[in-house]
Design an enzyme around this catalytic site. Structure first.
Site, short mmCIF file in Angstrom:
data_model
loop_
_atom_site.label_atom_id
_atom_site.label_comp_id
_atom_site.label_asym_id
_atom_site.label_seq_id
_atom_site.Cartn_x
_atom_site.Cartn_y
_atom_site.Cartn_z
N GLY A 10 0.81 -1.22 0.00
CA GLY A 10 0.00 0.00 0.00
C GLY A 10 0.84 1.26 0.00
N TYR A 11 0.15 2.38 0.13
CA TYR A 11 0.80 3.70 0.00
C TYR A 11 1.93 3.88 1.03
CZ TYR A 11 1.02 8.85 0.42
OH TYR A 11 1.44 10.16 0.51
N ASP A 58 -3.94 -13.01 3.06
CA ASP A 58 -4.87 -12.20 3.86
C ASP A 58 -4.50 -12.34 5.34
OD1 ASP A 58 -7.39 -11.39 5.27
OD2 ASP A 58 -8.07 -11.20 3.19
N LYS A 83 -9.43 1.68 5.01
CA LYS A 83 -9.21 3.02 5.59
C LYS A 83 -10.16 4.12 5.11
CE LYS A 83 -6.01 4.52 2.06
NZ LYS A 83 -4.84 5.26 1.67
N SER A 123 -4.30 6.31 13.80
CA SER A 123 -4.67 7.50 13.06
C SER A 123 -5.11 8.61 14.00
CB SER A 123 -5.83 7.15 12.12
OG SER A 123 -6.40 8.32 11.60
N TYR A 147 -14.67 3.50 10.93
CA TYR A 147 -13.23 3.36 10.69
C TYR A 147 -12.43 3.79 11.92
CZ TYR A 147 -8.52 4.72 9.20
OH TYR A 147 -7.15 4.89 9.14
N LYS A 151 -9.83 1.71 14.65
CA LYS A 151 -8.46 2.10 15.06
C LYS A 151 -8.37 2.16 16.58
CE LYS A 151 -6.37 2.24 11.24
NZ LYS A 151 -5.24 1.39 10.92
N ARG A 229 -5.26 21.08 8.22
CA ARG A 229 -4.76 19.77 8.61
C ARG A 229 -3.25 19.79 8.67
NH1 ARG A 229 -9.22 19.78 9.44
NH2 ARG A 229 -10.91 18.35 8.90
N GLY A 292 -19.06 15.78 10.34
CA GLY A 292 -17.92 15.05 10.93
C GLY A 292 -16.58 15.73 10.69
N1 LIG Z 1 -3.20 7.25 4.32
C1 LIG Z 1 -3.71 7.89 5.36
O1 LIG Z 1 -4.18 9.01 5.24
C2 LIG Z 1 -3.69 7.25 6.75
C3 LIG Z 1 -3.88 8.06 7.87
C4 LIG Z 1 -3.88 7.48 9.14
C5 LIG Z 1 -3.71 6.11 9.27
N2 LIG Z 1 -3.56 5.34 8.15
C6 LIG Z 1 -3.40 3.89 8.32
O2 LIG Z 1 -2.16 3.50 7.78
C7 LIG Z 1 -2.24 2.18 7.24
C8 LIG Z 1 -1.74 2.20 5.82
O3 LIG Z 1 -2.50 3.14 5.08
P1 LIG Z 1 -2.27 3.38 3.52
O4 LIG Z 1 -2.66 4.77 3.24
O5 LIG Z 1 -0.94 2.89 3.12
O6 LIG Z 1 -3.41 2.43 2.94
P2 LIG Z 1 -3.40 1.45 1.71
O7 LIG Z 1 -4.80 1.01 1.45
O8 LIG Z 1 -2.62 2.03 0.59
O9 LIG Z 1 -2.55 0.21 2.30
C9 LIG Z 1 -3.15 -0.80 3.08
C10 LIG Z 1 -2.73 -2.13 2.47
O10 LIG Z 1 -3.31 -3.18 3.23
C11 LIG Z 1 -3.75 -4.18 2.32
N3 LIG Z 1 -4.81 -4.95 2.98
C12 LIG Z 1 -6.05 -4.53 3.34
N4 LIG Z 1 -6.73 -5.53 3.91
C13 LIG Z 1 -5.89 -6.60 3.95
C14 LIG Z 1 -6.01 -7.94 4.43
N5 LIG Z 1 -7.17 -8.39 4.97
N6 LIG Z 1 -4.96 -8.77 4.31
C15 LIG Z 1 -3.80 -8.34 3.75
N7 LIG Z 1 -3.63 -7.09 3.26
C16 LIG Z 1 -4.67 -6.23 3.36
C17 LIG Z 1 -4.21 -3.42 1.10
O11 LIG Z 1 -4.21 -4.20 -0.09
C18 LIG Z 1 -3.17 -2.31 1.03
O12 LIG Z 1 -2.05 -2.67 0.23
C19 LIG Z 1 -3.69 1.76 7.40
O13 LIG Z 1 -3.79 0.99 8.57
C20 LIG Z 1 -4.43 3.07 7.57
O14 LIG Z 1 -5.61 2.91 8.31
C21 LIG Z 1 -3.53 5.88 6.90
#
Ligand SMILES: NC(=O)c1ccc[n+]([C@@H]2O[C@H](COP(=O)([O-])OP(=O)(O)OC[C@H]3O[C@@H](n4cnc5c(N)ncnc54)[C@H](O)[C@@H]3O)[C@@H](O)[C@H]2O)c1
Length: 339
Positions: A10-11, A58, A83, A123, A147, A151, A229, A292
């Site tokens: 992910g990101y 998973d 998310k 978060s 969501y 968390k 923000r 919200g």
């Molecule tokens: N991006 C934001 O703004 C932000 C802010 C605060 C917290 N977060 C938290 O940071 C973490 C990463 O966020 P991100 O922006 O990289 O999100 P993202 O969606 O890009 O990455 C999350 C990854 O988890 C994988 N995933 C989801 N469910 C899964 C499962 N059941 N099994 C295996 N893999 C699974 C997805 O395919 C994805 O690659 C998350 O927990 C998110 O809640 C993100």
């Protein structure tokens, strides 16, 4: 260290994997790719010049998790989650299952494998509407959507687990607003469907995928009326995970850290910064406030500054320049490179 990264495609996970590999760690990623692409991981390895082990699986599956722990793991960084706030209101059970169920399965697998170090993605959403800003880790927790509730519950489960097992070490990282991309432009944020966050929307207007940006509310009690923000460059955020890994190696118990720059920018300031980074005009349409949304949410990151030895080093203009480099080179997100 041998580090297992859940959600590493992910990101935030992909940017963190680049730094982990560059720092010499051995990395295994488990990701079901429900919100990401394997191309991101190919590029992570290309950027770092080192391989990682990828298991498409998973976190709710015991079998997939036991495969991920094969070969030994010293610490886990747990990004995998759903998310999207709006989606969590429509499909709360899916969010409870993936986020809470997945985290319980992961903790059980860690216990079975004898792994005691965990870095967890939380978060700033757990603060909801704060009484004052900047918020520190002691501020009241008031979640306003499913969501956010997942968390908060995940934080509490990890705290209870640590209280029961003194050998455990966990760090809960409350991210404010991650933005930007790797400076190479090879990896970045690639939202599926409608982006949830502001900067990808702005980038999509700049690249011509959207005609204009919808701004929700210009009548907040802020200098220009739009919401403020705390934007944090994703490379700074990735760096914080390396510091957190060091921290869990040295301390037992459970510790919470805010991760933010410590100051905020309004929607209009972000749009102007993106316009100057991209040289493109971003037309805006002012809409009503969304329920919200809060006027201002910024971090007091001093606990992370002092205890983790971490602080944000990159500013908003750098984040806009990096996000634009990524968006311009990858207008459709992750697609295979031409041969
Ligand atoms: N991006 C934001 O703004 C932000 C802010 C605060 C917290 N977060 C938290 O940071 C973490 C990463 O966020 P991100 O922006 O990289 O999100 P993202 O969606 O890009 O990455 C999350 C990854 O988890 C994988 N995933 C989801 N469910 C899964 C499962 N059941 N099994 C295996 N893999 C699974 C997805 O395919 C994805 O690659 C998350 O927990 C998110 O809640 C993100």
């Amino acid at each position: 260290m041998k580090v297992l990264v859940t959600g590493g495609a992910g990101y935030i996970g992909s940017h963190t994997c680049v730094l982990l590999l560059e720092a010499g760690h051995t990395v295994t990623v488990i990701d079901n790719l429900c919100n990401s692409s394997a191309i991101a991981l190919a590029r992570v390895q290309e950027l770092a010049g080192r391989p990682l082990r990828f298991l498409q699986g998973d976190i709710r599956s015991r079998t997939d998790l036991s495969g991920a722990f094969e070969g030994g793991v010293d610490a886990v960084i747990h990004f995998a989650a759903l998310k999207a706030v709006g989606e969590s209101c429509d499909e709360p059970l899916r969010y409870f299952d993936t986020n809470i169920g997945g985290t319980i399965a992961l903790m059980q697998a860690m216990e079975t494998a004898g792994v005691s170090k965990l870095v967890f993605s939380s978060s700033a959403t757990v603060y909801g509407q704060p009484d004052s800003v900047p918020v520190n880790e002691g501020a009241p927790l008031r979640v306003t959507n499913p969501y956010g509730r997942t968390k908060l519950v995940m934080e509490q489960l990890i705290q209870d687990w640590c209280a029961a097992r003194p050998e455990l070490s966990a760090v809960l990282l409350r991210y404010f607003n991650p933005v930007g991309a790797h400076p190479s432009g090879r990896i970045g944020e690639d939202p599926r469907g409608e982006p949830n966050n502001l900067m990808p929307c702005v980038a999509q207007v700049a690249v011509g995928h959207r005609s204009h940006l919808r701004v929700f509310g210009d009548d907040y009690a802020t200098p220009d009326g739009t919401g403020i923000r705390d934007y944090l460059h994703v490379m700074d955020l990735a760096q914080a995970h390396l510091k957190a890994l060091e921290y869990v190696g040295l301390h037992n118990g459970c510790e919470i850290f805010n991760l933010g720059a410590g100051h905020g920018h309004s929607v209009i300031e972000l749009v102007r910064a993106f316009e100057s980074a991209s040289g493109r005009n971003i037309p805006m349409e002012i809409m009503k406030r969304r329920s919200g949304d809060v006027a201002e949410l910024t971090a007091d990151p001093s606990h992370a500054n002092v205890r983790l030895g971490w602080s944000a080093e990159r500013d908003l203009s750098m984040a806009c320049a990096d996000a634009w480099r990524w968006q311009k080179a990858n207008p459709l997100g992750f697609t295979p490179d031409p041969e």
